[in-house]
Design an enzyme around this catalytic site. Structure first.
Site, PDB file in Angstrom:
ATOM      1  N   GLY A  11       0.825  -1.205   0.000  1.00 26.72           N
ATOM      2  CA  GLY A  11       0.000   0.000   0.000  1.00 26.72           C
ATOM      3  C   GLY A  11       0.860   1.255   0.000  1.00 26.72           C
ATOM      4  CG  LEU A  60      -3.005 -10.117   7.383  1.00 22.68           C
ATOM      5  CD1 LEU A  60      -2.568  -8.660   7.478  1.00 22.68           C
ATOM      6  CD2 LEU A  60      -2.096 -11.008   8.219  1.00 22.68           C
ATOM      7  CE  LYS A  86      -5.515   4.125   1.649  1.00 21.58           C
ATOM      8  NZ  LYS A  86      -4.120   4.501   1.340  1.00 21.58           N
ATOM      9  CB  SER A 126      -5.697   7.907  11.976  1.00 16.07           C
ATOM     10  OG  SER A 126      -6.273   9.072  11.429  1.00 16.07           O
ATOM     11  CE1 TYR A 151      -8.979   4.334   8.719  1.00 18.14           C
ATOM     12  CE2 TYR A 151      -9.479   6.590   9.364  1.00 18.14           C
ATOM     13  CZ  TYR A 151      -8.552   5.609   9.059  1.00 18.14           C
ATOM     14  OH  TYR A 151      -7.220   5.897   9.121  1.00 18.14           O
ATOM     15  CE  LYS A 155      -6.467   2.775  11.077  1.00 20.82           C
ATOM     16  NZ  LYS A 155      -5.439   1.721  10.876  1.00 20.82           N
ATOM     17  NE  ARG A 232      -8.449  17.418   7.513  1.00 22.67           N
ATOM     18  CZ  ARG A 232      -9.411  18.266   7.887  1.00 22.67           C
ATOM     19  NH1 ARG A 232      -9.074  19.439   8.410  1.00 22.67           N
ATOM     20  NH2 ARG A 232     -10.680  17.960   7.758  1.00 22.67           N
ATOM     21  N   GLY A 298     -18.532  15.097   8.682  1.00 22.05           N
ATOM     22  CA  GLY A 298     -17.425  14.432   9.369  1.00 22.05           C
ATOM     23  C   GLY A 298     -16.095  15.150   9.233  1.00 22.05           C
TER      24      GLY A 298
END
Lengths: 339, 339
Positions: A11, A60, A86, A126, A151, A155, A232, A298
């Protein structure tokens, strides 16, 4: 030469971390089920490092496969666990996919590590766990807030599971809370390659730059920020990858002060959506068509990291600027599109 | 005749609920892997109701087994999900067992229900989600507090998972937050049968009563309560089981006001540890040896339910007194020990 497992190693962040690990002499075993990546990334990694990567395509989420993997690879010194779904929006639409993927895999891996006398584990968390923090910049001591999406919840729960295991086992763990990773390796051999319409700003911009996307939507310009768009903390993925190697060495060398440590990974600088657009336009020499649309549910107003803890304790800080990170993303996008 | 799946249907609350469901004409399919129960319970249920119970021994932690089950039983009207690990102390020592058992099974079942045009689901939650509430009695609007154990965390996370799924699917769900279930069916054909040393007060007392345990430990008599011992809301398991049937009918008849509803299930009355001991001594006519020991980590001072919501909306309230509930537990204990 320590053998390190990198789950989700093909990834975006995973592949860049594999490169930095190999550059530092680690033997890397990648686990990736290709659900959001491509096997071609393996060749990109090998072109950069000239090293051979051991690859496993196991899922997994299958406990027996995880057990068999750790039985076969019984000499593993540490695990860096990137493998996870994600996309915030997708998690709202399909929460069970997120709870299954992000918690199931974690539990099965930890069950194997818990059996070992010595186990080291790095978890991809995150800044989403902080929600809209009241004070900027965000330190590791900033309160966690109720998750805004499944999501984000996975986390938070992942962090809780690891903390519970650390208390009763020999596991050493570091939780790394990423801010917004962007960019690509300077060689442009690997980079960010979202499947479908990019959910993140920078890949959308670079895809728009090569003509794959018509127009960028900027979600709201009425936020209480200088230019009204969200802020951000954009961190170059190579800087982020290097932090993983440093954290891993800290564990392997027993320099960790506590069996569970948490670090925010960001640049410490906030950038607005419009500043990112301007950076792209300046670097690429082309105008980027965009429109202002409604806010997206969100989205928080602003989030950027207090980097003191990572700077002082890990001895790590970012070196790339926003312009450099965006330029690297643009170089990668042009290369893969054959421009 | 609607077909209802009861997971953990041979466990303590599950088995009493199967009886009440069959008494009300439901066809019941029990799933139970016998990890904390016995196949003999099936016979106990049949002796009470004279009805046949369909039984499956699949392991709900195996996704493929869950998928195959719902493929075979494609006419299921609702699921009551009891199957879970439930010992607080064990969850601290082995957190991964709890995250795997309590979340894995839930996710796989919901994945099957989500596919249906119509699906009804009842979840076993617990008053543990409230932690030490500031105000008594505890209403459904009392704030949730950070979990005190991995067990408690799995109940909170389970509630969150269900809430996320309800938002994006046709699932109807009711979360039932139990206070402290005790007692047994008046027939003494089924009851509480903990494996190993009982973690809960009443089965320890009854086992001490028949001579299986030497002395009861009372964990602290310095709490800020009238007699210094902890206060809980002890609810007769048959009352509790009946609430499940009422909640299920509410879903099947579409009387639910909201696709996700939450009810506290308790008597509304708090009883101290010493009051429980006194009740046992009075009912059994024998003295119970006990000693006061240190407080147990994670125990809250007091917890009892505000039952208004269940009383008015479900039209349900408990009928058994503490003395009756303890007498039924004692009758069961004597019977199974052959006294």
């Amino acid at each position: 030469m320590s053998k390190i497992v990198v789950t989700g190693g093909l990834g975006f962040i995973g592949s860049h971390t594999v490169v930095e690990l190999q550059n530092q002499g680690f033997e890397v075993v990648v686990i990736d089920n290709l659900s959001n990546s491509s096997i071609d990334v393996l060749e990109g990694i090998e072109r950069i490092t000239g090293k051979k990567t051991i690859y496993s395509g196991i899922d997994l989420r299958e406990k027996k496969a995880v057990q068999a993997f750790f039985k076969e690879h019984n000499d593993i010194a540490g695990v860096i666990h990137f493998a996870a779904s994600k996309a915030v929006g997708e998690s709202v639409k399909n929460p069970l996919l997120y709870y299954e993927n992000n918690l199931g895999a974690l539990v099965y891996i930890l069950q194997e590590l818990e059996k070992k006398k010595e186990a080291h584990f790095i978890f991809s968390s995150s800044c989403t766990v902080y929600g809209q923090a009241e004070v900027m910049p965000i330190a590791e001591t900033t309160p966690i807030q109720p998750a805004l999406s499944p999501y984000g919840n996975t986390k938070q729960i992942g962090e809780e599971i690891i903390a519970d295991v650390v208390k009763v086992s020999d596991l050493n763990a570091i939780l790394l809370r990423y801010f917004n990773p962007i960019g690509s390796h300077p060689s442009a051999e690997i980079g960010e390659l979202p499947i479908g319409v990019p959910q993140n700003l920078v890949p959308f911009i670079t895809q728009a730059g090569v003509g794959l996307r018509a127009e960028l939507s900027v979600y709201g310009n009425d936020y209480p920020t200088p230019d009204g768009t969200c802020i951000r903390d954009y961190i170059h993925v190579v800087d982020l990858a290097k932090a993983h190697v440093i954290a891993l060495k800290r564990l392997l060398n027993r320099e960790n002060a506590d069996p569970l440590e948490i670090f925010n990974l960001g640049t410490g600088k906030g950038s607005s959506v419009l500043e990112v657009i301007t950076s792209f336009e300046k670097g690429s020499g082309q105008k980027l068509p965009y429109k202002i649309v409604a806010r997206r549910e969100g989205d928080v107003t602003e989030a950027y990291a207090n980097t003191d803890k990572a700077n002082t304790i890990l001895g790590w800080k970012t070196v790339s600027t926003l312009d450099e990170a965006i330029a690297s993303a643009w170089k990668w996008e042009q290369k893969i599109r054959g421009n």
